[in-house]
Design an enzyme around this catalytic site. Structure first.
Site, mmCIF file in Angstrom:
data_model
loop_
_atom_site.group_PDB
_atom_site.id
_atom_site.type_symbol
_atom_site.label_atom_id
_atom_site.label_comp_id
_atom_site.label_asym_id
_atom_site.label_seq_id
_atom_site.Cartn_x
_atom_site.Cartn_y
_atom_site.Cartn_z
ATOM 1 N N LYS A 266 -20.490 -41.147 -41.537
ATOM 2 C CA LYS A 266 -20.073 -42.534 -41.775
ATOM 3 C C LYS A 266 -18.548 -42.621 -41.770
ATOM 4 C CE LYS A 266 -20.009 -46.122 -45.419
ATOM 5 N NZ LYS A 266 -20.494 -46.543 -46.750
ATOM 6 N N ASP A 271 -13.511 -49.960 -46.917
ATOM 7 C CA ASP A 271 -14.670 -50.802 -47.238
ATOM 8 C C ASP A 271 -14.293 -51.809 -48.323
ATOM 9 O OD1 ASP A 271 -17.110 -51.940 -47.691
ATOM 10 O OD2 ASP A 271 -18.019 -50.164 -48.635
ATOM 11 N N LYS A 278 -15.847 -56.690 -52.696
ATOM 12 C CA LYS A 278 -15.908 -55.834 -53.882
ATOM 13 C C LYS A 278 -14.922 -56.345 -54.934
ATOM 14 C CE LYS A 278 -17.113 -51.422 -51.672
ATOM 15 N NZ LYS A 278 -18.363 -51.169 -52.388
ATOM 16 N N ASP A 289 -14.129 -44.101 -47.775
ATOM 17 C CA ASP A 289 -15.454 -44.406 -47.240
ATOM 18 C C ASP A 289 -15.674 -43.825 -45.836
ATOM 19 O OD1 ASP A 289 -17.902 -45.434 -47.942
ATOM 20 O OD2 ASP A 289 -17.505 -47.451 -47.186
ATOM 21 N N GLU A 350 -22.893 -51.829 -45.717
ATOM 22 C CA GLU A 350 -22.506 -51.732 -44.302
ATOM 23 C C GLU A 350 -22.711 -50.348 -43.725
ATOM 24 O OE1 GLU A 350 -20.513 -51.195 -46.699
ATOM 25 O OE2 GLU A 350 -19.492 -49.392 -46.009
ATOM 26 N N ARG A 352 -25.188 -48.238 -43.820
ATOM 27 C CA ARG A 352 -26.480 -48.084 -43.132
ATOM 28 C C ARG A 352 -26.492 -48.834 -41.802
ATOM 29 N NH1 ARG A 352 -29.390 -50.536 -48.345
ATOM 30 N NH2 ARG A 352 -27.519 -49.626 -49.254
HETATM 31 N N1 BES Z 1 -19.149 -47.288 -49.706
HETATM 32 C C1 BES Z 1 -20.019 -47.958 -50.609
HETATM 33 C C2 BES Z 1 -20.691 -46.981 -51.581
HETATM 34 C C3 BES Z 1 -19.833 -46.459 -52.691
HETATM 35 C C4 BES Z 1 -19.478 -47.260 -53.753
HETATM 36 C C5 BES Z 1 -19.463 -45.151 -52.699
HETATM 37 C C6 BES Z 1 -18.730 -46.748 -54.795
HETATM 38 C C7 BES Z 1 -18.715 -44.620 -53.733
HETATM 39 C C8 BES Z 1 -18.343 -45.434 -54.776
HETATM 40 C C9 BES Z 1 -21.127 -48.675 -49.858
HETATM 41 O O1 BES Z 1 -20.754 -49.204 -48.645
HETATM 42 C C10 BES Z 1 -21.559 -49.820 -50.728
HETATM 43 O O2 BES Z 1 -20.755 -50.673 -50.961
HETATM 44 N N2 BES Z 1 -22.799 -49.775 -51.173
HETATM 45 C C11 BES Z 1 -23.311 -50.779 -52.023
HETATM 46 C C12 BES Z 1 -24.725 -51.074 -51.601
HETATM 47 C C13 BES Z 1 -25.329 -52.264 -52.298
HETATM 48 C C14 BES Z 1 -24.646 -53.520 -51.862
HETATM 49 C C15 BES Z 1 -26.795 -52.291 -51.972
HETATM 50 C C16 BES Z 1 -23.269 -50.272 -53.456
HETATM 51 O O3 BES Z 1 -23.535 -49.075 -53.664
HETATM 52 O O4 BES Z 1 -22.915 -51.034 -54.337
HETATM 53 ZN ZN ZN Z 2 -19.213 -48.310 -47.684
HETATM 54 MN MN MN Z 3 -19.926 -51.136 -48.838
#
Ligand code: BES
Ligand code: ZN
Ligand code: MN
Length: 505
Positions: A266, A271, A278, A289, A350, A352
């Site tokens: 990835k 992000d 966020k 990310d 995003e 996935r």
């Molecule tokens: N890159 C993030 C995951 C992440 C968040 C990794 C914090 C490390 C620390 C990913 O793209 C994401 O934002 N995932 C969301 C998914 C949710 C919206 C279903 C998450 O984990 O909040």
């Molecule tokens: Zn992400």
């Molecule tokens: Mn994300």
């Protein structure tokens, strides 16, 4: 840094510093005993006077020890002998390197690599030592105008082994350890670089450089190529950004006509969450990310240095995830490259979306197996913390291989279930699936989403959201899971060889 392997008496080493271990309470290691005898009990006298207990984390630097050729002797506390395991071994080496680096000497001869570690052989000890040294000495100061300088940095380290018969094995292990450490360093550097420098274009340039250095073939697809292929879920993530997305494909061709092992990383270089923005605090950490992508480049570097006789293809879908006038909106429905439609309920899920098109793309390689590596879910940090990566797979034997590799490398993963029962959470009223599955089991439903695009593949997924970097005062990339992936590949290469031998017999 220059490294070498040696076997020989510690009192006879002409070096700036000999490093020896002391167990708690006040028990000299075998090499330290030899020095003590040559030095007329100089070391045991010091222990008896109470200056060194052997507690883990302690150390004592001695100058001009009689009967010893080295300028200095550094004693490292090892803790109780009975409790001396992997963790203690690693800690002792790290301590030794930090202390050595603060002496005035240019070189050191380390006898800690002779210490027995339960269930681990000399190759493991030397490989780990090389990796720990590089890990401990790592600095990322290229963006500071004043570097934090060490007065007289260490230039040469020697690891000692018990017997001459172990030299060859140890030399090989050293080369492996250094190759992996090199891959880890690349992964850390790329991770630590900020999003304004480490863009998708920058990652593509790094891949091109890596290919050039090691005679690999490289392909970089741009937006128009991706449009032609129908990589719409990937492109839907890139819509809010001014940085052009890239799709990088790197080939390490060492395995003749064998089917390739595919690694997909990835590569979200920042992000923000997109329209599902966020919250502000710690958002800077979303420059990390792309650590999955960085681990693919690092692992390919290690594989190239080790000249692994395998065909390995590194694939990196990379883009920013930004809000903007043309950004994808919650509720939008996108047709993926596979033809399956996705309702995007949260633009922050995003990862996935870029990985699913990559999974479809790699079908063309008819791979032996596919492993994707991604900082995919915050839920994985909640489930497993910062100790272990999450592992999910549609095949038990590849899961087993990756778990074992993680143990061998001390870069562990832990398997979570990928049962169909969880698929229900991805149900959408408007498309084949939604891109989120609600709060429960967020790491599993993310993997369930990917599994729908991996049905034709032997596939495993590593969620490295908790392990790819550290937050807080020690903020920085870890280079994980380059050690795990490297060991996975080393084992694959070894088993191929063993298999070939059997077939010829
Ligand atoms: N890159 C993030 C995951 C992440 C968040 C990794 C914090 C490390 C620390 C990913 O793209 C994401 O934002 N995932 C969301 C998914 C949710 C919206 C279903 C998450 O984990 O909040
Ligand atoms: Zn992400
Ligand atoms: Mn994300």
């Amino acid at each position: 840094m220059e490294f070498s392997i040696k076997s020989g008496s510690p009192e006879k080493q002409r070096t700036a510093c000999v490093v020896l271990g002391v167990f708690e309470p006040r028990k000299l290691s075998a090499a330290a005993e030899i020095v003590d005898a040559a030095a007329d009990q100089y070391l045991s006298d010091i222990l008896r006077r109470g200056d060194m207990e052997g507690k883990s984390g302690s150390s004592l630097l001695l100058h001009g020890v009689p009967g010893v050729e080295a300028d200095r002797v550094l004693l490292i506390g090892l803790g109780k002998e009975r409790e001396f395991r992997e963790k203690e071994y690693r800690a002792a080496l790290s301590k030794a390197v930090r202390q050595l680096n603060e002496t005035g000497g240019f070189d050191g001869t380390i006898y800690l690599t002779e210490l027995p570690v339960k269930k681990r052989d000399v190759a493991w000890r030397v490989r780990q030592a090389a990796m720990i040294v590089q890990d401990t000495l790592y600095r990322f100061d290229r963006l500071k105008s004043k570097k934090d300088e060490v007065r007289r940095p260490l230039r040469k380290l020697t690891f000692c082994v018990n017997r001459r018969s172990e030299l060859a094995l140890a030399e090989d292990a050293l080369a492996q350890g250094l190759a992996i450490a090199n891959g880890v360093e690349i992964a850390k550097d790329l991770g630590n670089l900020p999003g304004n420098i480490c863009t998708p274009g920058y990652l593509a340039d790094q891949a091109r450089q890596l290919a050039k250095d090691h005679g690999m073939a490289v392909d970089v697809l741009d937006r128009a190529d991706m449009e032609k292929l129908g990589m719409n879920t990937l492109l839907s993530v890139a819509r809010g950004s001014h940085e052009p997305p890239k799709f990088i494909v790197l080939h390490h061709a060492g395995g003749g006509s064998a089917k390739p092992i595919v690694l997909i990383g990835k590569g979200i270089t920042f992000d923000s969450g997109g329209i599902s923005l966020k919250p502000g605090p710690e958002m800077d950490e979303m420059k990390y990310d792309m650590c999955g992508a960085a681990s693919v480049l690092g692992t390919l570097k290690a594989a190239a240095l080790m000249k692994l006789p395998l065909n390995i293809i590194g694939v990196i879908p990379t883009t920013e995830n930004m809000p903007g006038g043309s950004a994808t909106k919650p509720g939008d429905v996108i047709t993926s490259m596979s033809g399956q439609t996705v309702e995007i309920l949260n633009t922050d899920a995003e990862g996935r979306l870029i990985l699913c098109d990559a999974l479809t793309y790699v079908e063309r390689f008819d791979p032996e197996c596919v492993v994707d590596i991604a900082t995919l879910t915050g839920a994985c940090v909640i489930a497993l913390g910062h100790v272990t990566s999450g592992l999910l797979a549609n095949n038990d034997s590849i899961a087993r291989e990756l778990l074992d590799a993680g143990h061998e490398a001390h870069d562990r993963a832990w398997q979570l279930p990928l049962w169909d029962d969880y698929q229900e959470q991805l149900k959408s009223n408007f498309a084949d699936m939604a891109n989120i599955g609600g709060r429960p089991a967020g790491t599993i439903t993310a993997a369930c989403f990917l599994a729908r695009f991996a049905e034709k593949l032997t596939w495993a997924h590593l969620d490295i959201a908790g392990t790819a970097w550290r937050s807080g005062k020690e903020k920085g990339a870890t280079g994980r899971p380059v050690p795990l992936l490297s060991h996975f590949l080393i084992e694959r290469a070894r088993n191929n060889k063993a298999g070939a031998k059997r077939r010829h017999a």
